[in-house]
Design a protein around this motif. Structure first.
Motif, mmCIF file in Angstrom:
data_model
loop_
_atom_site.group_PDB
_atom_site.id
_atom_site.type_symbol
_atom_site.label_atom_id
_atom_site.label_comp_id
_atom_site.label_asym_id
_atom_site.label_seq_id
_atom_site.Cartn_x
_atom_site.Cartn_y
_atom_site.Cartn_z
ATOM 1 N N TYR A 110 5.180 -47.346 8.327
ATOM 2 C CA TYR A 110 5.677 -47.037 6.984
ATOM 3 C C TYR A 110 5.303 -45.626 6.550
ATOM 4 N N LEU A 111 6.292 -44.934 6.014
ATOM 5 C CA LEU A 111 6.147 -43.638 5.370
ATOM 6 C C LEU A 111 6.522 -43.797 3.906
ATOM 7 N N HIS A 112 5.633 -43.343 3.008
ATOM 8 C CA HIS A 112 5.885 -43.506 1.576
ATOM 9 C C HIS A 112 5.827 -42.167 0.867
ATOM 10 N N VAL A 113 6.789 -41.950 -0.040
ATOM 11 C CA VAL A 113 6.805 -40.779 -0.904
ATOM 12 C C VAL A 113 6.746 -41.274 -2.347
ATOM 13 N N LEU A 114 5.708 -40.809 -3.064
ATOM 14 C CA LEU A 114 5.496 -41.203 -4.456
ATOM 15 C C LEU A 114 5.586 -39.974 -5.344
ATOM 16 N N ASP A 115 5.927 -40.197 -6.616
ATOM 17 C CA ASP A 115 5.913 -39.076 -7.543
ATOM 18 C C ASP A 115 4.491 -38.840 -8.035
ATOM 19 N N GLN A 116 4.318 -37.867 -8.923
ATOM 20 C CA GLN A 116 2.969 -37.486 -9.347
ATOM 21 C C GLN A 116 2.283 -38.553 -10.183
ATOM 22 N N ARG A 117 3.031 -39.547 -10.634
ATOM 23 C CA ARG A 117 2.437 -40.672 -11.362
ATOM 24 C C ARG A 117 2.073 -41.824 -10.432
ATOM 25 N N ASP A 157 -4.226 -37.862 6.974
ATOM 26 C CA ASP A 157 -4.603 -37.324 5.676
ATOM 27 C C ASP A 157 -3.488 -37.509 4.648
ATOM 28 N N VAL A 158 -3.890 -37.569 3.377
ATOM 29 C CA VAL A 158 -2.932 -37.605 2.267
ATOM 30 C C VAL A 158 -2.268 -36.230 2.131
ATOM 31 N N VAL A 159 -0.954 -36.215 2.031
ATOM 32 C CA VAL A 159 -0.207 -34.981 1.791
ATOM 33 C C VAL A 159 0.114 -34.880 0.302
ATOM 34 N N LEU A 160 -0.152 -33.727 -0.289
ATOM 35 C CA LEU A 160 0.300 -33.387 -1.637
ATOM 36 C C LEU A 160 1.177 -32.152 -1.515
ATOM 37 N N ALA A 161 2.432 -32.265 -1.931
ATOM 38 C CA ALA A 161 3.347 -31.140 -1.749
ATOM 39 C C ALA A 161 4.536 -31.289 -2.678
ATOM 40 N N ASP A 162 5.088 -30.172 -3.079
ATOM 41 C CA ASP A 162 6.327 -30.146 -3.864
ATOM 42 C C ASP A 162 7.494 -30.145 -2.885
ATOM 43 N N LEU A 163 7.980 -31.324 -2.547
ATOM 44 C CA LEU A 163 8.982 -31.452 -1.493
ATOM 45 C C LEU A 163 10.301 -30.777 -1.839
ATOM 46 N N ASP A 164 10.724 -30.925 -3.077
ATOM 47 C CA ASP A 164 12.066 -30.472 -3.451
ATOM 48 C C ASP A 164 12.062 -29.218 -4.310
ATOM 49 N N ASP A 165 10.923 -28.546 -4.408
ATOM 50 C CA ASP A 165 10.809 -27.265 -5.105
ATOM 51 C C ASP A 165 11.207 -27.375 -6.578
ATOM 52 N N ASP A 166 10.797 -28.496 -7.214
ATOM 53 C CA ASP A 166 11.112 -28.675 -8.634
ATOM 54 C C ASP A 166 9.902 -28.448 -9.526
ATOM 55 N N GLY A 167 8.796 -28.003 -8.941
ATOM 56 C CA GLY A 167 7.601 -27.727 -9.725
ATOM 57 C C GLY A 167 6.634 -28.882 -9.841
ATOM 58 N N SER A 168 6.996 -30.055 -9.330
ATOM 59 C CA SER A 168 6.119 -31.223 -9.380
ATOM 60 C C SER A 168 5.744 -31.638 -7.969
ATOM 61 N N ARG A 169 4.494 -32.014 -7.793
ATOM 62 C CA ARG A 169 4.028 -32.441 -6.477
ATOM 63 C C ARG A 169 4.389 -33.899 -6.218
ATOM 64 N N GLU A 170 4.647 -34.185 -4.963
ATOM 65 C CA GLU A 170 4.776 -35.562 -4.510
ATOM 66 C C GLU A 170 3.545 -35.939 -3.696
ATOM 67 N N ILE A 171 3.264 -37.233 -3.661
ATOM 68 C CA ILE A 171 2.198 -37.803 -2.844
ATOM 69 C C ILE A 171 2.856 -38.464 -1.648
ATOM 70 N N ILE A 172 2.463 -38.083 -0.435
ATOM 71 C CA ILE A 172 3.079 -38.632 0.771
ATOM 72 C C ILE A 172 1.976 -39.242 1.627
ATOM 73 N N THR A 173 2.188 -40.470 2.073
ATOM 74 C CA THR A 173 1.216 -41.153 2.927
ATOM 75 C C THR A 173 1.950 -41.850 4.072
ATOM 76 N N ALA A 174 1.231 -42.056 5.175
ATOM 77 C CA ALA A 174 1.764 -42.760 6.342
ATOM 78 C C ALA A 174 0.799 -43.869 6.707
ATOM 79 N N HIS A 175 1.351 -45.019 7.161
ATOM 80 C CA HIS A 175 0.551 -46.232 7.294
ATOM 81 C C HIS A 175 0.866 -46.988 8.576
ATOM 82 N N GLY A 176 0.151 -48.104 8.724
ATOM 83 C CA GLY A 176 0.439 -49.039 9.794
ATOM 84 C C GLY A 176 1.826 -49.628 9.665
ATOM 85 N N SER A 177 2.264 -50.263 10.754
ATOM 86 C CA SER A 177 3.600 -50.872 10.819
ATOM 87 C C SER A 177 4.714 -49.864 10.602
#
Length: 582
Positions: free
Chosen positions: A119-126, A97-117
């Motif tokens: 890969y773990l990716h952390v994206l900002d709200q944009r 599942d797609v994770v939406l969470a404020d990882l660093d407690d700065d008030g903005s959510r990050e988008i976190i996904t995990a994939h084949g090969s």
């Protein structure tokens, strides 16, 4: 002069809610298709797997966005499903599942996904990349976040489909590999690859830190503290860690520590957790969380699968037992597999969902199985009403499997509805359904999902639906990541008072196998939708005056004192407008 935190208009509105008669909704209305083909191309869609979408107002503009992952990551307009942004990170398929969470407690959510090969990716709200990691070259099948050490930042837990006992990696919010990880890295347990999103992460002992439970492709379950050290099992098993105690159907064999695998049931039936998954919840309301795990019970002489097993463990790995309920023995023979061949139909994944279906204050466990049914077990180890519910009919001549369910009291009447999807056998040219059942397993609605778009010869949805208000009206919607018709949304009429108990894959956008209510930073979020709004005031008003309450009677009990009174009103009023409650 000190001023009140309640403005006069606000106070007038709150008082009006209390004295106004509350409408009693007696009907669950048919879902209405809102939009489809979200994220699709002109003539085809990327295949959707077991990844449940997430919903949030990412850019704080007052409108909701839907985030879904297939191979690409899609950010969609919640109102109409139009594409806002498509991201094509390395790695290919997104299983968890797609994770939406404020990882660093700065008030903005990050988008976190995990994939084949790997890969773990952390994206900002944009949707812009912050960091990526590749701990392995195999597919990452598990992804969750949790504040493991109670420092207000979240750690990221990933598990992989590896051919190794080392199957779990934990990263700090900034991408640093956490000290003590990866695991398993010693001889203090047995583990192998995780071929589903199996891990559960939560506070088992009330110290504020989270523990990590990792079932994997063996008949053992490893359990770790946040620093990677092993959790000891109960002394009834001897001086062993969790990961050194095998899971057998027979408790006597389990206590001995081994079986003969000679065809005699007590000596041969044990449980593999390649696809099995965990959840953490206080099942009987005594304040102590239990660990719920599903797995494939098989005969270790012939290696033939027998049924999906359901286990309840205490924090020390002993089987759950209280003065009323005894899980020293487990439910048996829940249903033999129809097929385990993913070339015929994609595998059924027995993710457990935990919620109080009937409003009595005790938790039930629901899970789909390879027998073509969705199961619902009460703490008495039986299935009530018309459970289990079969999505498969032998007379049709094709296989169908069910997704992980979500559990929502759509009309706030104290009894929850169960919502899930199904998918169908490959090359059948058929599609799966959207199912809504009442708490006893009776059908309220069954709708065919859209046909596959393009050349697909089957369709349905493997992932748990997500319920959220995606268009800022008064009612909830369902968002579904289908196999071959993109992301699909349905309106749910007259659901303004809905209470969300298990509202998306793995319980919340943290995907940790823990109910949202146990993670929320907003006690005033009575609806469970991740924000504090007028819906919570309405739910409070519907239960105002309940004292010494339990279960569904406490829906408006924001301060958790078992009374729904003016103190709860003050709690909600003080939090009105808060979002990002995770």
């Amino acid at each position: 002069m000190r001023t009140s935190r309640f403005s006069c208009p606000c106070l007038f509105f709150l008082l009006l809610l209390l004295v106004a008669p509350q409408e009693s909704l007696s009907q669950i209305w048919t879902p209405v298709l809102k939009w489809q083909h979200g994220g699709c191309y002109s003539s085809w869609c990327e295949t959707g797997w077991y990844s449940s979408p997430a919903v949030a107002d990412l850019d704080n503009d007052g409108t909701m966005e839907v985030v879904a992952a297939t191979y690409s990551i899609f950010i969609l307009n919640g109102v109409n499903g139009e594409l806002i942004k498509k991201i094509d990170p390395p790695g290919g398929r997104a299983w968890p599942d797609v994770v939406l969470a404020d990882l660093d407690d700065d008030g903005s959510r990050e988008i976190i996904t995990a994939h084949g090969s790997g890969y773990l990716h952390v994206l900002d709200q944009r949707g812009e990349g912050i960091w990526s990691r590749q701990p392995i070259s195999s597919e990452l099948r598990g992804l969750s976040v949790s504040d493991l050490d109670n420092d207000s930042s979240l750690e990221i837990i990933v598990t992989g489909a590896v051919s190794s006992k080392t199957n779990t990696w934990i990263y700090e919010h900034d991408g640093t590999l956490r000290t003590g990880w990866p695991q398993l890295s010693s001889d203090l347990g047995y583990a192998y690859g995780t071929f589903n999103d199996t891990a559960a992460v939560g506070d088992l002992n009330g110290d504020g830190d989270s523990e990590v439970i990792v079932p994997s492709d063996v008949h053992y379950i490893c359990a770790y503290y946040d620093d990677g050290s092993h959790i000891q099992s109960n002394l009834i098993y001897g001086d062993k860690t969790w990961g050194q105690v095998g899971v057998w159907e027979s408790l006597a064999t389990e206590l001995r520590g081994w079986g003969y695998c000679n065809g005699v049931r007590d000596e041969s039936y044990r449980t593999n957790f390649a696809h099995g998954a965990g959840a953490i919840a206080d099942m009987n309301g005594d304040g102590q969380p239990e660990i719920v795990v599903t797995g494939n019970v098989y005969d270790c002489e012939t290696y033939s699968s027998k049924y999906t097993g359901l286990y309840l463990f205490n924090a020390d790995r002993s089987r759950f037992q209280d003065t009323t309920f005894d899980w020293q023995t487990t439910p048996l023979n829940t249903g033999a597999p129809l097929t385990e061949d993913y070339n015929t139909i994609e595998n059924a994944i027995p993710n457990p969902a935990v919620a109080d279906l009937d409003g009595d204050g005790l938790q039930e466990t629901l899970f789909p199985s390879y027998d073509g049914r969705l199961h619902a077990f009460w703490l008495d180890k039986t299935e009530h009403g018309n459970w289990p519910f079969s999505v498969y009919s032998s007379s049709e001549g094709v296989y169908r499997f069910a997704s992980e369910p979500i559990i929502v009291d759509l009309d706030n009447n104290g009894s929850a509805e169960v919502i899930f999807t199904s998918w169908v056998q490959k090359e059948s040219n058929l599609t799966g359904k959207l199912h809504i059942l009442d708490h006893l397993g009776n059908v309220l609605h069954e709708l065919l999902l859209p046909d596959g778009f393009g050349s697909a010869n089957w369709n349905g949805s493997l992932a748990a639906p997500t319920i959220a208000n995606i268009d800022n009206d008064s009612d909830m919607e369902l968002v579904i990541n289908t196999a071959h018709s993109g992301v699909v949304a349905y309106d749910l009429p007259d659901t303004s008072l809905a209470r969300i108990l298990w509202g998306t894959g793995r319980g919340s956008y943290h995907r940790s196998g823990v109910p949202y209510s146990d993670l929320s930073k907003c006690p005033a979020d009575c609806s469970g939708d991740g924000q504090v709004s007028s819906a919570d005031l309405a739910i409070f008003a519907s239960s105002f005056g309940s004292f010494n309450c339990a279960g569904a009677e406490c829906s408006g009990d924001a301060d958790r004192d078992r009374d729904v009174d003016a103190a709860d009103l003050a709690e909600i009023a003080a939090s009105l407008g808060r979002t990002n409650c995770l």
